[in-house]
Scaffold this motif. Sequence first.
Motif, PDB file in Angstrom:
ATOM      1  N   UNK A 152      27.316  -0.765 -25.932  1.00  0.00           N
ATOM      2  CA  UNK A 152      28.462  -1.393 -26.507  1.00  0.00           C
ATOM      3  C   UNK A 152      29.084  -1.950 -25.478  1.00  0.00           C
ATOM      4  N   UNK A 153      28.580  -2.200 -23.749  1.00  0.00           N
ATOM      5  CA  UNK A 153      28.719  -2.241 -22.551  1.00  0.00           C
ATOM      6  C   UNK A 153      27.755  -4.058 -22.698  1.00  0.00           C
ATOM      7  N   UNK A 154      26.471  -3.428 -23.440  1.00  0.00           N
ATOM      8  CA  UNK A 154      25.962  -4.845 -23.533  1.00  0.00           C
ATOM      9  C   UNK A 154      26.132  -6.326 -24.572  1.00  0.00           C
ATOM     10  N   UNK A 155      26.871  -5.248 -25.290  1.00  0.00           N
ATOM     11  CA  UNK A 155      27.127  -5.850 -26.591  1.00  0.00           C
ATOM     12  C   UNK A 155      28.909  -6.702 -26.104  1.00  0.00           C
ATOM     13  N   UNK A 156      29.992  -6.062 -25.317  1.00  0.00           N
ATOM     14  CA  UNK A 156      30.177  -6.531 -24.774  1.00  0.00           C
ATOM     15  C   UNK A 156      30.220  -7.741 -23.871  1.00  0.00           C
ATOM     16  N   UNK A 157      29.735  -7.994 -23.463  1.00  0.00           N
ATOM     17  CA  UNK A 157      28.932  -9.027 -22.358  1.00  0.00           C
ATOM     18  C   UNK A 157      28.350 -10.091 -23.311  1.00  0.00           C
ATOM     19  N   UNK A 158      27.720  -9.984 -24.263  1.00  0.00           N
ATOM     20  CA  UNK A 158      26.801 -10.424 -24.863  1.00  0.00           C
ATOM     21  C   UNK A 158      28.251 -11.628 -26.160  1.00  0.00           C
ATOM     22  N   UNK A 159      29.071 -11.100 -26.628  1.00  0.00           N
ATOM     23  CA  UNK A 159      30.528 -11.552 -26.416  1.00  0.00           C
ATOM     24  C   UNK A 159      31.320 -12.385 -26.315  1.00  0.00           C
ATOM     25  N   UNK A 160      31.258 -11.855 -24.489  1.00  0.00           N
ATOM     26  CA  UNK A 160      31.790 -12.748 -23.685  1.00  0.00           C
ATOM     27  C   UNK A 160      30.784 -13.911 -23.053  1.00  0.00           C
ATOM     28  N   UNK A 161      29.510 -14.130 -23.450  1.00  0.00           N
ATOM     29  CA  UNK A 161      28.530 -14.924 -22.840  1.00  0.00           C
ATOM     30  C   UNK A 161      28.556 -16.458 -23.994  1.00  0.00           C
ATOM     31  N   UNK A 162      29.025 -15.987 -25.104  1.00  0.00           N
ATOM     32  CA  UNK A 162      28.925 -16.679 -26.371  1.00  0.00           C
ATOM     33  C   UNK A 162      30.613 -17.304 -26.549  1.00  0.00           C
ATOM     34  N   UNK A 163      31.219 -16.617 -25.480  1.00  0.00           N
ATOM     35  CA  UNK A 163      32.381 -17.676 -25.663  1.00  0.00           C
ATOM     36  C   UNK A 163      32.852 -18.356 -24.868  1.00  0.00           C
ATOM     37  N   UNK A 164      31.724 -18.316 -24.374  1.00  0.00           N
ATOM     38  CA  UNK A 164      31.778 -19.246 -22.467  1.00  0.00           C
ATOM     39  C   UNK A 164      31.091 -20.962 -22.488  1.00  0.00           C
TER      40      UNK A 164
END
Length: 164
Positions: A152-164
């Motif tokens: 879940x934490x890594x998925x949150x990071x991937x979502x953050x990266x996709x928004x950048x």
Amino acid sequence: MREDAAGRTLTVHEPRAVPWLSLVLGFGPMLPFVAGAAAAWWLAGDPGRMALTLTLLWGCAILLFLSGVRRGVSFRTEGGATLAQIATMLALFALGWGALVAVVLGSAATATVCLLVGFGLIAVLDPIAARRGEAPLSFARLRPIQMPVALASLAALLVLLSRA
């Protein structure tokens, strides 16, 4: 334990319950994933990027460690290491190493995907290995509740990266 000139015979009783130390040492290393993902989301600029990078590096370290755990367990498997144990260890090591290289090369998204795949494999394969006698029985209970924290934490990071 019985020892002779040819080797050693071990008789082991392994509980199905997760030992308390395994809970502490199993969930303690998951906390930096949660803290790092939260910090990466909430902190702007360099502090947020630092939190992201440190969380990914932590994930690399833990995945590489868990690949070694798989190899270590295989030394005590009745009849010797199985192909599944060696293949899993190699896959986890390759994903951990690949994620580390990706972080160093500045590809946080690639690193995150490698880590997601690696921790996903552990969540799925460790319970199977436990039932087959290729991992401690407690992994069947521990991994399905431990690994989703990292995932879940890594998925949150991937979502953050996709928004950048």
